[in-house]
Design an enzyme around this catalytic site. Sequence first.
Site, PDB file in Angstrom:
ATOM      1  NE  ARG A 125      -2.696   0.637   3.639  1.00 15.91           N
ATOM      2  CZ  ARG A 125      -3.648   0.388   4.552  1.00 15.91           C
ATOM      3  NH1 ARG A 125      -4.895   0.234   4.185  1.00 15.91           N
ATOM      4  NH2 ARG A 125      -3.317   0.274   5.817  1.00 15.91           N
ATOM      5  NE  ARG A 153      -1.512   3.477   7.852  1.00 20.30           N
ATOM      6  CZ  ARG A 153      -2.680   2.982   8.201  1.00 20.30           C
ATOM      7  NH1 ARG A 153      -3.754   3.207   7.455  1.00 20.30           N
ATOM      8  NH2 ARG A 153      -2.811   2.261   9.286  1.00 20.30           N
ATOM      9  NE  ARG A 164      -2.273  -1.786  11.059  1.00 19.28           N
ATOM     10  CZ  ARG A 164      -2.043  -1.355   9.817  1.00 19.28           C
ATOM     11  NH1 ARG A 164      -0.839  -1.493   9.276  1.00 19.28           N
ATOM     12  NH2 ARG A 164      -3.008  -0.797   9.137  1.00 19.28           N
TER      13      ARG A 164
HETATM   14  P1  AMP Z   1      -6.284   2.632  10.603  1.00 23.26           P
HETATM   15  O1  AMP Z   1      -5.824   3.752   9.746  1.00 23.26           O
HETATM   16  O2  AMP Z   1      -7.776   2.601  10.760  1.00 23.26           O
HETATM   17  O3  AMP Z   1      -5.722   1.297  10.166  1.00 23.26           O
HETATM   18  O4  AMP Z   1      -5.691   2.896  12.072  1.00 23.26           O
HETATM   19  C1  AMP Z   1      -4.300   2.953  12.300  1.00 23.26           C
HETATM   20  C2  AMP Z   1      -4.001   2.734  13.773  1.00 23.26           C
HETATM   21  O5  AMP Z   1      -4.637   3.766  14.543  1.00 23.26           O
HETATM   22  C3  AMP Z   1      -4.518   1.432  14.355  1.00 23.26           C
HETATM   23  O6  AMP Z   1      -3.621   0.357  14.149  1.00 23.26           O
HETATM   24  C4  AMP Z   1      -4.669   1.799  15.832  1.00 23.26           C
HETATM   25  O7  AMP Z   1      -3.412   1.835  16.486  1.00 23.26           O
HETATM   26  C5  AMP Z   1      -5.178   3.221  15.755  1.00 23.26           C
HETATM   27  N1  AMP Z   1      -6.662   3.298  15.674  1.00 23.26           N
HETATM   28  C6  AMP Z   1      -7.406   3.785  14.650  1.00 23.26           C
HETATM   29  N2  AMP Z   1      -8.714   3.713  14.918  1.00 23.26           N
HETATM   30  C7  AMP Z   1      -8.816   3.171  16.156  1.00 23.26           C
HETATM   31  C8  AMP Z   1      -9.901   2.828  17.010  1.00 23.26           C
HETATM   32  N3  AMP Z   1     -11.184   3.026  16.636  1.00 23.26           N
HETATM   33  N4  AMP Z   1      -9.621   2.275  18.216  1.00 23.26           N
HETATM   34  C9  AMP Z   1      -8.351   2.079  18.617  1.00 23.26           C
HETATM   35  N5  AMP Z   1      -7.281   2.366  17.869  1.00 23.26           N
HETATM   36  C10 AMP Z   1      -7.491   2.913  16.655  1.00 23.26           C
END
Ligand code: AMP
Length: 209
Positions: A125, A153, A164
């Site tokens: 990605r 990222r 994750r």
């Molecule tokens: P994402 O871009 O949605 O994959 O989020 C990236 C990272 O942000 C995740 O791996 C978590 O560490 C944190 N994160 C994002 N959204 C949440 C959420 N709703 N609850 C807890 N951690 C979050």
Amino acid sequence: MMVGSIVLFGPPGAGKGTQAGRIVDLTGKPQVSTGDMLRSAVKAGSPMGMAAKKFMDAGLLVPDEVIIGLIEERLQEDDADSGVLFDGFPRTIPQAESLERIADVTSVISIEVPDDAIVERIVGRRMDPETGEIYHVTFKPAPTEIESRLIQRPDDNEDTVRARLEAYHTQTAPLADWYAERGLLISIDGNASIEEVGSSVEAAVRTND
Ligand code: AMP
């Protein structure tokens, strides 16, 4: 009174961010991505951002209180009055319980992708920092002229992806049943081309109208 909101649900790398744009175009609801909000806080260097970064870099979930605080603040903006599209939120049952008290979720679109497809998707990605557009080295190559400005990222590496996925299976996946019990879950097969998944997402949004 806020009208109905949609939740876009699924494992990391399921294509939530890619498909969110389509739902925004169809419904006019703003996208509320907790991941994007956290990345902005990290970039701004705020105390909350610095604290969240440790969890994000380790592939762990940021604590519920932090996330719920962010969402409560975001839903007070005027553009949230006609409902929003949640992307990457809620990710735990306590987050969903808090959300139930502050917003009316009318559907949860779950994009299902098996684990073995996810690592390849995430590691390839790339993002265009100027437009926010998401590309993939194999599945959605960027135009040559912008290739040099694409970024990856920091949490999109193989080790962090495994963490994750583990967080997803233990803390987030149980939410699918939680929403199914409430009659809100629409599951779609995310292990297909971006266009095919897009058509299923579109059908799910229209069914809900
Ligand atoms: P994402 O871009 O949605 O994959 O989020 C990236 C990272 O942000 C995740 O791996 C978590 O560490 C944190 N994160 C994002 N959204 C949440 C959420 N709703 N609850 C807890 N951690 C979050």
